[in-house]
Every structure is written in C-alpha cells, then in structure tokens.
Design an enzyme around this catalytic site. Structure first.
Site, short mmCIF file in Angstrom:
data_model
loop_
_atom_site.label_atom_id
_atom_site.label_comp_id
_atom_site.label_asym_id
_atom_site.label_seq_id
_atom_site.Cartn_x
_atom_site.Cartn_y
_atom_site.Cartn_z
CB SER A 192 40.60 33.80 48.22
OG SER A 192 41.46 33.47 46.74
CE1 TYR B 233 38.81 35.42 50.71
CE2 TYR B 233 40.74 35.84 51.12
CZ TYR B 233 39.43 35.80 51.37
OH TYR B 233 38.99 33.78 52.55
CB CYS C 129 45.88 33.70 49.29
SG CYS C 129 44.82 34.93 48.65
CB THR D 247 45.06 38.74 47.50
OG1 THR D 247 45.44 38.29 46.48
CG2 THR D 247 44.00 40.10 48.15
CB CYS E 24 47.62 34.97 41.83
SG CYS E 24 46.19 34.54 42.05
N1 DGL Z 1 45.09 33.05 45.07
C1 DGL Z 1 44.94 34.47 45.60
C2 DGL Z 1 45.95 34.95 45.27
O1 DGL Z 1 46.91 34.17 46.00
C3 DGL Z 1 44.05 35.33 44.79
C4 DGL Z 1 43.04 35.27 44.33
C5 DGL Z 1 42.01 35.89 44.92
O2 DGL Z 1 40.95 36.09 45.22
O3 DGL Z 1 41.50 37.24 44.45
O4 DGL Z 1 46.36 35.91 45.26
#
Ligand code: DGL
Length: 261
Positions: free
Chosen positions: A14, A45, A76, A78, A187
């Site tokens: 993201s 995201y 990511c 998410t 994350c």
């Molecule tokens: N880097 C993303 C993850 O690993 C999320 C960050 C986001 O866009 O909220 O969940």
C-alpha cells in the site's frame, strides 16, 4: 502466461512498507531484478473495506503483470488478507507469496507468555487472522492491537521522535506487562520503527518479530521449485509509486538501504 528466469520479480504494498520485505529478498537473491510498486496514492489500505482493498491490490498487480514479472510478493499483510486467495485462483501459474503476522514464530520461540500483535485494523478484522489466532490461542496469551495511524509515520519519513513515542505509549503501552515476551510487527511498515520501539521498550526483554525474512525465503523457494531463479546476473531494484510525490521514491531507496535495529 509464459514465465522465464530472466524476467523481474514484482513486489507490491500500500506504500513504502513492503520495502522491509524487498530488502530481505534482495539480500537472498542478489542476481534477480526487482520491480516494486508502492500504492501510496491510496494508502492507507488498513482502514478501508475489504472490497476496496481487493480492487486496489488487483490494480497494482495488473501493472506489475504488464511489466512481465515471473513471480509476485504481496508485501502487505492487509492486502494479503483481502486478496491473496483470489489472486492465486486468478493466476494459478504465477509463483506468489503473501505475508501474515508472524504469530507462529513468536509462539514457537516463546514460553507461553504474552504476545502483542501490532497490525492494521483491517488485518485484525479479517477471517484469515481469526483463524491464525485460533490456531495458537491455547499456547500463549495473544493480544491483537489495531494500530490505526501508525503506518502514516513511516510514509511521512518519521521514524523517531516525540509524536511517535506518544503514539506507542498510548496505543501499545497499556498492554505491556511483565509477562510480555514478544511483539509481532504485523504490518510491513512497522519493521522500520524497530529502533523507536526498542527505545520505547527501554530495558524490557521483549523480542520484536516480523515475517519479512520468512516471506522472502518462501518466495525464493517457490521460484526455485518453478525453475525460475536467475544466475550470473547483477540484479537491479526499480522502485515506483502511484503517488506523484518524488520525495516518496527518494525515501523508498533510503529505507531499502538503511540499517534497522
Ligand atoms: N503495509 C501494510 C500491511 O502490511 C498496511 C499499511 C496500510 O496501508 O494500512 O498491512
């Protein structure tokens, strides 16, 4: 889809977070070419509905496929929760890995104490996460902490300072106790906050665990099984971003090369 070893490997996130996984992949596979697309124009995201995350993920993956990638890392948590199962169905021949909060290694390396899992609100709400939690819940005290607003610090290049410290104190502080043995960084943005987290934890013996190395290793394994690893070539890394802000690209390469904890 015809794949060959000379094609690049695609990475998406993201925003800038997936660079924490890309770093490990570059170290493990220095002879590969990598293309990374950060979707900072649509970040975060983690506070969006699942359908929206899925559509955004597909759009970035399609851009990578247009560039002729031979394998894909959805770097990511998410986007993995929202879209990886359907991406696998859509592109069955493509070697593909996602990332999920590293609860398994935290449980396996711990002694049944408290494990805090920092992740986006959406990662924590997903069924996939519920199943992961259910699998390990009887082996440790696992506490998910939705960290709305935390990835924004990394996107903005704020990896330390009072505001970040106040955030950690307010959101994570209340869950720390003497039984806390690890914090899972669920994350991909959060490994860039390792130093600040260490400082925040002071002399507590709490392990900071993330899944970036495991994910890069799994990507290498899948490419190897498919006969797609490249040899005898000096690899390259190309980072792009859906945002127009040139500062994000500069910051991305900085994150790629900086020392973590
Ligand atoms: N880097 C993303 C993850 O690993 C999320 C960050 C986001 O866009 O909220 O969940």
């Amino acid at each position: 889809m015809i794949l060959n070893s000379e094609q690049p490997i695609g990475f998406m996130d993201s925003g800038l977070g997936g660079i924490s996984v890309l770093r490990e992949a570059v170290r493990l596979m220095p002879e590969e070419d990598f293309i990374y697309i950060g979707d900072s124009a649509h970040a975060p995201y983690g506070t969006r509905p699942r359908e929206e995350i899925r559509a955004l993920t597909y759009a970035v993956v399609e851009q990578l496929l247009d560039r002729g990638i031979k394998g894909l890392a959805v770097a990511c948590n998410t986007a993995t929760g929202a879209a990886v199962a359907s991406l696998r169905q859509r592109y069955p021949q493509l070697p593909l890995v996602g990332i999920e909060p590293a609860i398994k290694p935290a449980v396996e390396s711990g002694e049944g104490g408290r494990i805090l899992v920092m992740a986006t609100p959406m990662t924590i709400r997903q069924e996939k996460f519920g199943r992961l939690l259910a699998r390990y819940q009887d082996q440790a005290e696992i506490i998910p902490i939705p960290c709305e607003g935390l990835m924004e610090f990394v996107e903005a290049g704020t990896l330390k300072g009072e505001q970040l410290d106040a955030y950690l104190e307010r959101v994570v502080g209340p869950y720390l106790n003497d039984r806390t043995e690890s914090i899972v960084l669920g994350c991909t943005h959060y490994p860039f906050l390792r130093r600040e987290l260490r400082a925040f934890l002071k002399d507590r013996k709490v392990a900071l665990i993330d899944g970036s190395f495991g994910t890069a290793r799994e990507l290498k394994r899948r490419l190897s099984v498919a006969g797609l690893l490249r040899n005898g070539h000096k690899g390259t890394v190309t980072i792009e971003n859906t945002s127009e802000d040139p500062e994000l690209i500069r910051r991305s390469y900085e994150l790629l090369n900086m020392d973590l904890d």
